[in-house]
Design a protein around this motif. Sequence first.
Motif, mmCIF file in Angstrom:
data_model
loop_
_atom_site.group_PDB
_atom_site.id
_atom_site.type_symbol
_atom_site.label_atom_id
_atom_site.label_comp_id
_atom_site.label_asym_id
_atom_site.label_seq_id
_atom_site.Cartn_x
_atom_site.Cartn_y
_atom_site.Cartn_z
ATOM 1 N N UNK A 683 0.828 -1.199 0.000
ATOM 2 C CA UNK A 683 0.000 0.000 0.000
ATOM 3 C C UNK A 683 0.862 1.248 0.000
ATOM 4 N N UNK A 684 0.255 2.372 -0.341
ATOM 5 C CA UNK A 684 1.023 3.613 -0.415
ATOM 6 C C UNK A 684 0.079 4.802 -0.350
ATOM 7 N N UNK A 685 0.662 5.983 -0.229
ATOM 8 C CA UNK A 685 -0.079 7.236 -0.286
ATOM 9 C C UNK A 685 0.659 8.240 -1.139
ATOM 10 N N UNK A 686 -0.061 8.966 -1.969
ATOM 11 C CA UNK A 686 0.514 10.016 -2.810
ATOM 12 C C UNK A 686 -0.228 11.319 -2.540
ATOM 13 N N UNK A 687 0.519 12.417 -2.428
ATOM 14 C CA UNK A 687 -0.068 13.727 -2.179
ATOM 15 C C UNK A 687 0.524 14.742 -3.138
ATOM 16 N N UNK A 688 -0.344 15.544 -3.748
ATOM 17 C CA UNK A 688 0.081 16.554 -4.719
ATOM 18 C C UNK A 688 -0.390 17.936 -4.280
ATOM 19 N N UNK A 707 1.797 26.161 -11.102
ATOM 20 C CA UNK A 707 3.021 25.652 -10.486
ATOM 21 C C UNK A 707 2.617 24.636 -9.439
ATOM 22 N N UNK A 708 3.295 23.496 -9.401
ATOM 23 C CA UNK A 708 2.898 22.484 -8.440
ATOM 24 C C UNK A 708 3.984 21.478 -8.143
ATOM 25 N N UNK A 709 3.700 20.671 -7.125
ATOM 26 C CA UNK A 709 4.599 19.591 -6.708
ATOM 27 C C UNK A 709 3.783 18.304 -6.674
ATOM 28 N N UNK A 710 4.199 17.320 -7.419
ATOM 29 C CA UNK A 710 3.565 16.007 -7.381
ATOM 30 C C UNK A 710 4.365 15.080 -6.478
ATOM 31 N N UNK A 712 4.437 14.948 -2.959
ATOM 32 C CA UNK A 712 5.094 15.858 -2.006
ATOM 33 C C UNK A 712 6.059 15.132 -1.079
ATOM 34 N N UNK A 713 5.654 13.963 -0.584
ATOM 35 C CA UNK A 713 6.452 13.266 0.431
ATOM 36 C C UNK A 713 7.447 12.277 -0.178
ATOM 37 N N UNK A 714 7.639 12.368 -1.519
ATOM 38 C CA UNK A 714 8.724 11.668 -2.210
ATOM 39 C C UNK A 714 8.644 10.145 -2.053
ATOM 40 N N UNK A 715 7.418 9.591 -2.150
ATOM 41 C CA UNK A 715 7.293 8.136 -2.079
ATOM 42 C C UNK A 715 7.775 7.506 -3.389
ATOM 43 N N UNK A 716 8.526 6.434 -3.263
ATOM 44 C CA UNK A 716 9.001 5.707 -4.440
ATOM 45 C C UNK A 716 9.140 4.234 -4.085
ATOM 46 N N UNK A 717 8.537 3.387 -4.888
ATOM 47 C CA UNK A 717 8.694 1.949 -4.719
ATOM 48 C C UNK A 717 9.963 1.551 -5.477
ATOM 49 N N UNK A 718 11.072 1.484 -4.753
ATOM 50 C CA UNK A 718 12.364 1.258 -5.404
ATOM 51 C C UNK A 718 12.891 -0.150 -5.168
ATOM 52 N N UNK A 730 8.452 8.330 -10.068
ATOM 53 C CA UNK A 730 9.896 8.415 -9.844
ATOM 54 C C UNK A 730 10.257 9.128 -8.557
ATOM 55 N N UNK A 731 9.261 9.568 -7.807
ATOM 56 C CA UNK A 731 9.506 10.355 -6.603
ATOM 57 C C UNK A 731 8.936 11.752 -6.769
ATOM 58 N N UNK A 732 9.369 12.657 -5.911
ATOM 59 C CA UNK A 732 8.860 14.025 -5.943
ATOM 60 C C UNK A 732 9.279 14.722 -7.238
ATOM 61 N N UNK A 733 8.328 15.387 -7.878
ATOM 62 C CA UNK A 733 8.628 16.157 -9.086
ATOM 63 C C UNK A 733 7.942 17.518 -9.007
#
Length: 744
Positions: A683-688, A707-710, A712-718, A730-733
């Motif tokens: 499971x995971x969470x993504x915040x933009x 202008x935005x940040x996708x 935010x908390x830099x989640x990445x399944x690596x 790919x992480x925070x962009x």
Amino acid sequence: MKKRCLLTILLGGCVVMSSLAQITLSGMVINAETGKPVKGASVRLEQTTMGCATNSKGEFLLKNVKDGEYLLRASCLDYSPTTLKVNGSKENVVIKLRSTYINLDQVVVTGTGTHHKLKETPVPIEVISSADIKKAGVTDFQGAMTMLQPSLSFSSNAMGSYLMMNGLSNKYVLILINGKKLTGDTSNNIDLARIDMNNVKRIEILKGAGSALYGSDAIAGVINIITENPKNLLTVTSDTHFEEYGQFTQGISADVTTKKFGSYTSYRRQQADGWQQNALDEDGEATEKSNTSGYYANVVNQKFTFEPTSKLSLYTEGGYYNRLTDRPVAGYDYNLAYKSYNLGVGAKYLLGNASYLNLDVTNDNYETAYKYLVESGDYKIDDKNMVKRQHYYNANLKGVFKHSEGFKSVIGLEYINEALKRPDALVDKNVYTSSVYAQEEIHLLKDLEAIVGLRYVHHETAGNHLTPKVSLMYRLGDFNLRASYSGGFRAPGLDELYYYYMKSGSTITVGNTTLKPEKSHYGSFNIEYVNSRFTASATAYINSIDDMISAKSTLLSAMSAEEKQAIIDQATTVFGAQAVKKLKTYKEYRNLDKAMVKGFETNLNAYLGYGFSLGGGYTFAYARGKDQEGIWSTIERSIRHTGSVTGNWVHSWNAYKLNININGRMQSKRFQQSSGVDESAPGFGLWNLNTRHTFDGFKNFLIEPGLGINNIFNYKDDRPYGVNYATLTPGRTVYVSLLLKFKK
């Protein structure tokens, strides 16, 4: 001489009477609270094809209208629509629109096939508007559904994005664009990059079986993408989006509308670099293979409309699409190339009293090919090898007849012809489906409405089938209570009917022309509370699917000597003796499986005051399947818990408006097993976070940078390459965007 004079008098009288029979309506649309003009509002005469958009001063003008009594309807985003009775020419008409915090007055069509206000439709529909999409800062269909619709989920494989809706795979989800089926897939993955999000007006989502109205594939649900046809004389739009990892989207549209003619042109370019989640595979070895392939894609769409009379409207449309992956030579032998084109014509004739006839004829074509990066067999570098070609032809004639205020009928005929050519699977076949459908909308009492529908289908190989539908809605003050039962079906695919395909020399997959259609029974109960600042809804449902088609695998070593030899002999005839030396497994499509999905959904939207609004949804889906051995287990790729949250703040300072939006998605693990080993994605969470800055002080021009940040908390399944990834972010962009719009 007397005859000539009489003829002249008669002709003159006809001209005068004709001119007297034409009326003109003009005026302006204003904000009821501030008195300021509302520009870009749609003003139209109901039950006609006549309409226009207000100019920068909020003014509208409708000329050469046939004399009579009409309902003049005005609507605009962020306002509640309003209607006004008109009879004869009128000047200086003032229409006041009131701001709406939660727009439930917008019209939807997907649930019933007829126009209903969202809060009044007997079938529960969820809507994502163009404003929702802009606020969320997303540029593609998958991104919009991921962040704004918890009942949908996506996972990726080499063949594209794999969509799931409430525990059921994408082959049970029907995707429509303006009511027309989007076709073209690779391993049942519909190519979602074909959807041009630049001119989307809204996306309507119907959960559960919708086959009574829409036919095959509508077992899990229906997603209908409604596009915008601007009413301005000229509208030119440019929408640009840059994001890290080479993610770039450019959309351009040019729309021209006159009294009788309309031309709507759009172009969209999307591209991205590829990236790796991890440069090591599960064995700890370095790999050049990328989890997300670089690509570019182009979509061009053109539509022409012609309205020769106030009752008749005609259109013709077409589109072209191409996409090519950009994969590293070190890891791959070829790139994947996709292209498609579609054509369509149609007509709508208004019969009066909200009745009309509608005809749509469409043709959709899709092709997949390999473009070689290295020499392979007879193919040299840059050579293309066509892998799969699909054709889809559809003709749909529908009549809507309003008998009185309490009764409305829908009657239709549909013919479909699907063709598939895949040389490596020895398929070059086509199959037809014909059907007739009917639906009756009945207002039983003042606050009770019912819909009853039935579709009869004849499929060329699977035979005859009936799918019923019954929906009830009862209004109890601010509450709406809805109950529905609907049947669904899915006709066997051409691959399931006709494949004869050998993979890696060890497995042969064989189609089956005796397959029955898959059938479902869907029931739901919905309760909704609605007021001007707050809405809440909850839906409980159950979806049961029978005769599910799957490929039964049998080891040749477990067969009798006669069965084994017959399979080997046939394969040898087709592929040659050398090719079948490693043959171990025989797979045949059969009606073997069963599935049961139980769940519930909740949605909440609230306006908190001072420009703040909050929305969210939660979905629980308990998806189980019974295999050919009679064993029940969790359906592959299903997700049990999913939620989404959206918070928004908007404020205006004269000609400048600031919009700040934060949206998040949270989901539990995605189930997946292989040979008894749990390979579920975590499971995971993504915040933009997204901001839009609107400068609207120009007469005919709008500028809107973003202008935005996708993430935010830099989640990445690596985790290492080859696992079942939770998400391929790919992480925070960081992204920047710019919308330019000219309207006249």
